[in-house]
Design a protein around this motif. Structure first.
Motif, PDB file in Angstrom:
ATOM      1  N   LEU A 187       0.821  -1.205   0.000  1.00 53.19           N
ATOM      2  CA  LEU A 187       0.000   0.000   0.000  1.00 53.19           C
ATOM      3  C   LEU A 187       0.860   1.262   0.000  1.00 53.19           C
ATOM      4  CD1 LEU A 187      -2.672  -1.186   2.565  1.00 53.19           C
ATOM      5  CD2 LEU A 187      -3.032  -0.868   0.119  1.00 53.19           C
ATOM      6  N   LEU A 188       1.993   1.226   0.693  1.00 47.99           N
ATOM      7  CA  LEU A 188       2.895   2.379   0.713  1.00 47.99           C
ATOM      8  C   LEU A 188       3.518   2.638  -0.650  1.00 47.99           C
ATOM      9  CD1 LEU A 188       4.780   1.784   4.083  1.00 47.99           C
ATOM     10  CD2 LEU A 188       3.320   3.749   3.554  1.00 47.99           C
ATOM     11  N   LEU A 189       3.797   1.556  -1.384  1.00 45.97           N
ATOM     12  CA  LEU A 189       4.528   1.666  -2.648  1.00 45.97           C
ATOM     13  C   LEU A 189       3.637   1.569  -3.878  1.00 45.97           C
ATOM     14  CD1 LEU A 189       7.539  -0.605  -1.648  1.00 45.97           C
ATOM     15  CD2 LEU A 189       7.548   1.889  -1.855  1.00 45.97           C
ATOM     16  N   ARG A 190       2.341   1.424  -3.667  1.00 43.19           N
ATOM     17  CA  ARG A 190       1.415   1.247  -4.789  1.00 43.19           C
ATOM     18  C   ARG A 190       1.539   2.410  -5.776  1.00 43.19           C
ATOM     19  NH1 ARG A 190      -4.975   1.837  -4.830  1.00 43.19           N
ATOM     20  NH2 ARG A 190      -5.497   0.489  -6.602  1.00 43.19           N
ATOM     21  N   ASN A 191       1.623   2.055  -7.064  1.00 41.64           N
ATOM     22  CA  ASN A 191       1.734   3.022  -8.170  1.00 41.64           C
ATOM     23  C   ASN A 191       3.070   3.770  -8.197  1.00 41.64           C
ATOM     24  OD1 ASN A 191      -0.926   2.408  -9.007  1.00 41.64           O
ATOM     25  ND2 ASN A 191      -1.774   3.914  -7.576  1.00 41.64           N
ATOM     26  N   LEU A 192       4.055   3.301  -7.435  1.00 46.00           N
ATOM     27  CA  LEU A 192       5.380   3.922  -7.442  1.00 46.00           C
ATOM     28  C   LEU A 192       6.406   3.068  -8.180  1.00 46.00           C
ATOM     29  CD1 LEU A 192       5.623   5.311  -3.788  1.00 46.00           C
ATOM     30  CD2 LEU A 192       5.043   6.548  -5.888  1.00 46.00           C
ATOM     31  N   ASN A 193       5.958   2.012  -8.837  1.00 44.14           N
ATOM     32  CA  ASN A 193       6.832   1.128  -9.602  1.00 44.14           C
ATOM     33  C   ASN A 193       7.990   0.595  -8.766  1.00 44.14           C
ATOM     34  OD1 ASN A 193       7.648  -0.253 -11.921  1.00 44.14           O
ATOM     35  ND2 ASN A 193       9.026   1.397 -12.549  1.00 44.14           N
ATOM     36  N   PRO A 194       7.690  -0.049  -7.620  1.00 48.24           N
ATOM     37  CA  PRO A 194       8.764  -0.553  -6.761  1.00 48.24           C
ATOM     38  C   PRO A 194       9.503  -1.726  -7.396  1.00 48.24           C
ATOM     39  CG  PRO A 194       6.660  -1.359  -5.997  1.00 48.24           C
ATOM     40  CD  PRO A 194       6.357  -0.384  -7.089  1.00 48.24           C
ATOM     41  N   ARG A 195      10.708  -1.968  -6.914  1.00 51.81           N
ATOM     42  CA  ARG A 195      11.539  -3.076  -7.381  1.00 51.81           C
ATOM     43  C   ARG A 195      11.221  -4.314  -6.540  1.00 51.81           C
ATOM     44  NH1 ARG A 195      15.851  -0.726  -6.650  1.00 51.81           N
ATOM     45  NH2 ARG A 195      16.430  -1.605  -4.616  1.00 51.81           N
ATOM     46  N   HIS A 196      10.646  -5.324  -7.162  1.00 52.17           N
ATOM     47  CA  HIS A 196      10.342  -6.575  -6.478  1.00 52.17           C
ATOM     48  C   HIS A 196      11.504  -7.551  -6.649  1.00 52.17           C
ATOM     49  CE1 HIS A 196       5.878  -5.445  -7.317  1.00 52.17           C
ATOM     50  NE2 HIS A 196       6.330  -4.871  -6.224  1.00 52.17           N
ATOM     51  N   LEU A 197      11.444  -8.670  -5.954  1.00 52.85           N
ATOM     52  CA  LEU A 197      12.439  -9.713  -6.166  1.00 52.85           C
ATOM     53  C   LEU A 197      12.323 -10.242  -7.594  1.00 52.85           C
ATOM     54  CD1 LEU A 197      12.088 -11.771  -2.845  1.00 52.85           C
ATOM     55  CD2 LEU A 197      13.776  -9.993  -3.382  1.00 52.85           C
ATOM     56  N   THR A 198      13.451 -10.504  -8.197  1.00 50.64           N
ATOM     57  CA  THR A 198      13.470 -11.030  -9.560  1.00 50.64           C
ATOM     58  C   THR A 198      13.152 -12.525  -9.551  1.00 50.64           C
ATOM     59  OG1 THR A 198      15.800 -11.644  -9.509  1.00 50.64           O
ATOM     60  CG2 THR A 198      15.281  -9.356 -10.128  1.00 50.64           C
ATOM     61  N   PRO A 199      12.760 -13.077 -10.701  1.00 53.51           N
ATOM     62  CA  PRO A 199      12.563 -14.536 -10.769  1.00 53.51           C
ATOM     63  C   PRO A 199      13.781 -15.321 -10.308  1.00 53.51           C
ATOM     64  CG  PRO A 199      11.605 -13.503 -12.698  1.00 53.51           C
ATOM     65  CD  PRO A 199      12.348 -12.412 -11.960  1.00 53.51           C
ATOM     66  N   ALA A 200      14.971 -14.852 -10.640  1.00 52.33           N
ATOM     67  CA  ALA A 200      16.195 -15.543 -10.213  1.00 52.33           C
ATOM     68  C   ALA A 200      16.340 -15.506  -8.695  1.00 52.33           C
ATOM     69  CB  ALA A 200      17.417 -14.920 -10.882  1.00 52.33           C
ATOM     70  N   GLN A 201      16.001 -14.381  -8.091  1.00 54.14           N
ATOM     71  CA  GLN A 201      16.085 -14.268  -6.636  1.00 54.14           C
ATOM     72  C   GLN A 201      15.043 -15.164  -5.952  1.00 54.14           C
ATOM     73  OE1 GLN A 201      15.671 -10.006  -6.573  1.00 54.14           O
ATOM     74  NE2 GLN A 201      17.877  -9.666  -6.319  1.00 54.14           N
ATOM     75  N   VAL A 202      13.858 -15.253  -6.546  1.00 57.82           N
ATOM     76  CA  VAL A 202      12.839 -16.159  -6.012  1.00 57.82           C
ATOM     77  C   VAL A 202      13.305 -17.606  -6.149  1.00 57.82           C
ATOM     78  CG1 VAL A 202      10.469 -16.986  -6.261  1.00 57.82           C
ATOM     79  CG2 VAL A 202      10.952 -14.531  -6.445  1.00 57.82           C
ATOM     80  N   ASP A 203      13.872 -17.949  -7.310  1.00 57.82           N
ATOM     81  CA  ASP A 203      14.418 -19.302  -7.519  1.00 57.82           C
ATOM     82  C   ASP A 203      15.437 -19.654  -6.434  1.00 57.82           C
ATOM     83  OD1 ASP A 203      12.973 -19.917  -9.772  1.00 57.82           O
ATOM     84  OD2 ASP A 203      14.531 -19.292 -11.173  1.00 57.82           O
ATOM     85  N   ASP A 204      16.285 -18.693  -6.114  1.00 56.26           N
ATOM     86  CA  ASP A 204      17.311 -18.924  -5.105  1.00 56.26           C
ATOM     87  C   ASP A 204      16.679 -19.211  -3.743  1.00 56.26           C
ATOM     88  OD1 ASP A 204      20.099 -18.792  -4.047  1.00 56.26           O
ATOM     89  OD2 ASP A 204      19.289 -17.035  -2.997  1.00 56.26           O
ATOM     90  N   LEU A 205      15.619 -18.482  -3.389  1.00 52.94           N
ATOM     91  CA  LEU A 205      14.921 -18.721  -2.123  1.00 52.94           C
ATOM     92  C   LEU A 205      14.253 -20.094  -2.108  1.00 52.94           C
ATOM     93  CD1 LEU A 205      13.265 -15.228  -1.627  1.00 52.94           C
ATOM     94  CD2 LEU A 205      15.057 -16.206  -0.192  1.00 52.94           C
ATOM     95  N   VAL A 206      13.638 -20.444  -3.226  1.00 54.08           N
ATOM     96  CA  VAL A 206      12.974 -21.745  -3.332  1.00 54.08           C
ATOM     97  C   VAL A 206      13.973 -22.875  -3.103  1.00 54.08           C
ATOM     98  CG1 VAL A 206      11.852 -23.328  -4.949  1.00 54.08           C
ATOM     99  CG2 VAL A 206      11.074 -20.960  -4.792  1.00 54.08           C
ATOM    100  N   LYS A 207      15.125 -22.773  -3.723  1.00 52.30           N
ATOM    101  CA  LYS A 207      16.139 -23.820  -3.599  1.00 52.30           C
ATOM    102  C   LYS A 207      16.784 -23.828  -2.214  1.00 52.30           C
ATOM    103  CE  LYS A 207      17.180 -23.640  -8.536  1.00 52.30           C
ATOM    104  NZ  LYS A 207      18.141 -23.161  -9.573  1.00 52.30           N
ATOM    105  N   ALA A 208      17.060 -22.651  -1.662  1.00 55.98           N
ATOM    106  CA  ALA A 208      17.758 -22.563  -0.387  1.00 55.98           C
ATOM    107  C   ALA A 208      16.897 -23.005   0.788  1.00 55.98           C
ATOM    108  CB  ALA A 208      18.252 -21.134  -0.160  1.00 55.98           C
ATOM    109  N   PHE A 209      15.585 -22.729   0.705  1.00 60.34           N
ATOM    110  CA  PHE A 209      14.716 -22.984   1.852  1.00 60.34           C
ATOM    111  C   PHE A 209      13.621 -24.011   1.574  1.00 60.34           C
ATOM    112  CE2 PHE A 209      16.448 -18.701   2.414  1.00 60.34           C
ATOM    113  CZ  PHE A 209      17.028 -18.835   3.671  1.00 60.34           C
TER     114      PHE A 209
END
Length: 226
Positions: A187-209
């Motif tokens: 809600l704080l960042l809505r419509n401000l085009n925030p930087r989310h985690l990339t697919p590669a970063q999500v992949d890394d979390l999936v594998k690590a945890f």
């Protein structure tokens, strides 16, 4: 853990959630699934900030009241989530402000209510589903939860609030708090085009945890609301 200790844990976490403004008045409820298939669950119209361990509702595996006060009317909601999440031992349902606000926004994807904003959101809450509005206590909400086929441990009820399952009460509480904080960030960042985690970063979390994310690896075009 003894029955007495479990009751005290429900009261301790309930008071913490209430005192930090995460569920006002007599809103919200907590349940624990016991080894015999029965439950401990907070009573109806009870404030999570002022629970009495002796008055916590004790239900058998069929949902019949064995002792304590009349249970929350949200029993169908808890029952359906336990039914479809076999590892779940605790469920927390709150009316936390930012999570409720999130459910009212038109762009929210029912299959992934929040984007991958932080690692701890994914690690604790996973992805979050949004189900349509049902009046509180409506048994139809159970069918909506069953329709998710156990893929989600965290669910948002439209215009109502989050319901989150965990393998312990602590895990369910922590995941609910992480969901609320991530909704606040959105809600704080809505419509401000925030930087989310990339697919590669999500992949890394999936594998690590060893995360299990319902939409991980799928092509998802549901954010196109044109």
């Amino acid at each position: 853990m003894s029955d007495t200790r479990l009751r005290e844990e429900i009261c301790r976490y309930g008071r913490s959630l209430f005192e930090r403004g995460l569920t006002p008045g007599s809103s919200g409820n907590i349940s624990l699934r016991l080894d015999d298939g029965g439950w401990l669950v907070t009573p109806t119209n009870a404030s999570l900030g002022f629970l009495d361990p002796a008055r916590i509702s004790r239900l058998d595996s069929a949902g019949r009241l064995l002792s304590g006060d009349k249970p929350t009317k949200e029993i169908p909601l808890h029952s359906a989530l336990y039914e479809t999440r076999s590892n779940a031992r605790a469920i927390v349902h709150l009316h936390s402000t930012h999570a409720v606000a999130l459910t009212m926004l038109p762009e929210i994807d029912p299959r992934a209510a929040l984007p991958p904003m932080t690692p701890y959101y994914l690690m604790r809450a996973g992805q979050t589903a949004l189900v349509p509005y049902y009046r509180p206590g409506d048994p139809a909400v159970a069918d909506a939860i069953r329709g998710l086929a156990g893929k989600y441990s965290s669910v948002l009820l439209a215009n109502h609030g989050p319901v989150v399952a965990g393998d312990t009460l602590e895990a369910a509480v922590f995941a609910t708090e992480e969901l609320e904080e991530t909704a606040k960030l959105y809600l704080l960042l809505r419509n401000l085009n925030p930087r989310h985690l990339t697919p590669a970063q999500v992949d890394d979390l999936v594998k690590a945890f060893g995360l299990e994310l319902p939409l991980h690896g799928e092509h998802d075009d549901t954010h196109d609301h044109s």
